[in-house]
Design an enzyme around this catalytic site. Structure first.
Site, PDB file in Angstrom:
ATOM      1  N   HIS A  20      62.759  16.239  37.067  1.00  0.00           N
ATOM      2  CA  HIS A  20      62.206  17.117  36.336  1.00  0.00           C
ATOM      3  C   HIS A  20      61.212  16.809  35.650  1.00  0.00           C
ATOM      4  CE1 HIS A  20      64.727  15.703  32.520  1.00  0.00           C
ATOM      5  NE2 HIS A  20      65.193  15.518  33.327  1.00  0.00           N
TER       6      HIS A  20
ATOM      7  N   ASP B 154      62.723   9.901  30.897  1.00  0.00           N
ATOM      8  CA  ASP B 154      63.528  10.765  31.155  1.00  0.00           C
ATOM      9  C   ASP B 154      62.946  12.338  31.352  1.00  0.00           C
ATOM     10  OD1 ASP B 154      65.480  12.766  31.926  1.00  0.00           O
ATOM     11  OD2 ASP B 154      66.394  12.667  29.786  1.00  0.00           O
TER      12      ASP B 154
ATOM     13  N   GLU C 112      65.203  21.426  33.418  1.00  0.00           N
ATOM     14  CA  GLU C 112      66.450  20.809  33.449  1.00  0.00           C
ATOM     15  C   GLU C 112      67.141  20.331  32.008  1.00  0.00           C
ATOM     16  OE1 GLU C 112      69.248  17.181  33.668  1.00  0.00           O
ATOM     17  OE2 GLU C 112      67.427  17.597  32.497  1.00  0.00           O
ATOM     18  N   GLU C 113      66.068  20.133  31.106  1.00  0.00           N
ATOM     19  CA  GLU C 113      66.686  19.785  29.773  1.00  0.00           C
ATOM     20  C   GLU C 113      67.586  20.823  28.967  1.00  0.00           C
ATOM     21  OE1 GLU C 113      67.045  17.028  28.683  1.00  0.00           O
ATOM     22  OE2 GLU C 113      65.241  15.446  29.541  1.00  0.00           O
TER      23      GLU C 113
ATOM     24  N   ASP D 251      67.005  11.031  38.587  1.00  0.00           N
ATOM     25  CA  ASP D 251      67.024  11.226  37.070  1.00  0.00           C
ATOM     26  C   ASP D 251      67.312   9.865  36.309  1.00  0.00           C
ATOM     27  OD1 ASP D 251      66.923  12.393  34.533  1.00  0.00           O
ATOM     28  OD2 ASP D 251      67.820  14.288  35.084  1.00  0.00           O
TER      29      ASP D 251
ATOM     30  N   HIS E  68      66.802   9.884  25.397  1.00  0.00           N
ATOM     31  CA  HIS E  68      66.780  10.927  24.514  1.00  0.00           C
ATOM     32  C   HIS E  68      66.150  10.308  23.089  1.00  0.00           C
ATOM     33  CE1 HIS E  68      68.437  14.528  26.636  1.00  0.00           C
ATOM     34  NE2 HIS E  68      67.998  13.984  27.385  1.00  0.00           N
TER      35      HIS E  68
END
Length: 371
Positions: free
Chosen positions: A92, A209, A243-244, A264, A344
């Site tokens: 993603h 990510d 995706e998030e 991922d 994140h």
């Protein structure tokens, strides 16, 4: 800086023992430079058109057939020997970010988060606000009570929506001044990636990510095309863009698709086996176990091709593959990726983890389907 292929080929070399080894193609430096370009393009979930177009342009140059789905994701398809059974790989390109929730009377912006992260992960971060007209302004995400010379609770106040705000780099003193610039509720806010490639192989940046994985899928497609490799099965590559927020890869899956592999990040932390130097194979995440047979196949590919790996469980995690399962698709699903530290937040990985992930991907797309 634009990423260019040097048309390098995989090379046979002999070591001091006379054993033949292979030099990885494309070079890992090319992958890192591509990651650097990708993370530098703002693309919070909901505002990914520019980065999708960037990826499409690269794949068009390779002669890879692509289409865009209605959600804005990009699907590339490589025909294989067997067109009755398909594979799908996803990564993603959307990232964490925010929207303007409120323009405060003091001329600062209150944020509403996009994606699963905490406010403390962005404190002190530079950001860019994009208006609906396409104008951009820079700013800094700060606590309202930042100054220790003024606020007694500067250190103890909770980092939350009420206390954190964006200081805009413009001469504004109130909400009217801000609106005069064209800013309004719903404007997207992206975070400065602060990408850095170190001399000893680390890459530090926000949004590894999952733009690290996007770069690896592009490199895999480059290798397939430039080396004229015929895959055993028709294979789709989905660059998803939601995706998030949970539903990026849950559609546009052909009925012929048997296996679905999400690429991922591997999550690192206390109790985790995943590191920054191997490929991580996920056995289970917050959505439940991944397909046992496919997991064993991935482990077998690592062991037979001398690819260092770690099998792990990611407790607070979901992927495009798990989204596809939850949407009801009858596929075998798996998840692999490079180990990413501080997910994140301000993330980091090492070229060794990227290299091992690339090797597993290359071997996987040429392997037999799980029986």
């Amino acid at each position: 800086m634009s990423f260019k292929s040097n048309n390098a080929k995989i090379l046979d070399r002999s070591n001091s023992k006379g054993e033949t080894t292979l030099t990885m193609y494309p070079t890992i430096n090319e992958t890192k430079l591509l990651i650097k370009e990708l993370v530098s393009i703002p693309s919070p979930s909901g505002n990914t058109k520019e980065v999708i177009q960037f990826v499409k342009n690269l794949l068009d140059d390779l002669g890879v057939t692509t289409k865009t789905n209605r959600k804005g994701g990009l699907i590339a398809t490589v025909p294989g020997k067997d067109n009755a059974h398909h594979r799908m790989l996803t990564a993603h390109v959307d990232t964490l970010g925010a929207m303007v929730k409120e323009i405060k009377p003091n001329g600062r912006l209150k944020l509403d988060l996009i994606g699963g992260f905490r406010y403390n992960a962005t404190e002190g971060e530079y950001c860019t606000i994009e208006t609906a007209q396409g104008t951009t302004y820079t700013g800094t995400i700060l606590m309202h009570q930042t100054s220790v010379h003024v606020y007694k609770d500067a250190g103890s106040a909770e980092r939350n929506q009420e206390n954190m705000e964006v200081r805009i780099d413009a001469k504004v003193e109130n909400d009217q001044d801000v609106r005069a610039l064209g800013m309004e509720v719903g404007d997207f806010v992206s975070f400065d990636p602060r990408v850095e490639l170190t001399d000893n192989g680390f890459i530090k940046s926000r949004h590894l990510d999952d733009k690290a994985s996007v770069a690896m899928l592009i490199q895999l497609l480059r290798r397939i095309k430039e080396e004229n490799i015929t895959l055993p099965y028709t294979t789709h590559f989905l660059i998803s863009n939601n995706e998030e927020i949970g539903y990026g890869g849950n559609s546009n899956i052909s009925p012929e698709t048997v296996e679905y592999l999400a690429v991922d990040m591997g999550a690192m932390g206390d109790g985790q086996r995943t590191d920054e130097y191997t490929v991580s194979i996920c056995a289970k995440d917050g959505s439940g176990p991944y397909h046992y047979g496919l997991r064993k196949q991935l482990v077998h590919l690592c062991e037979t091709n001398n690819i260092p790996y770690k099998v792990d469980i990611y407790p607070y995690y979901a992927s495009d593959a798990s989204a596809a399962i939850h949407a009801g698709h009858d596929v075998i699903h798996g998840l692999i990726g490079p180990g990413i530290d501080a997910s994140h937040a301000y993330e980091r990985t090492h070229e060794e983890s990227l290299l091992q992930t690339e090797k597993l991907l290359f071997n996987y797309v040429q392997s037999a389907l799980v029986e």
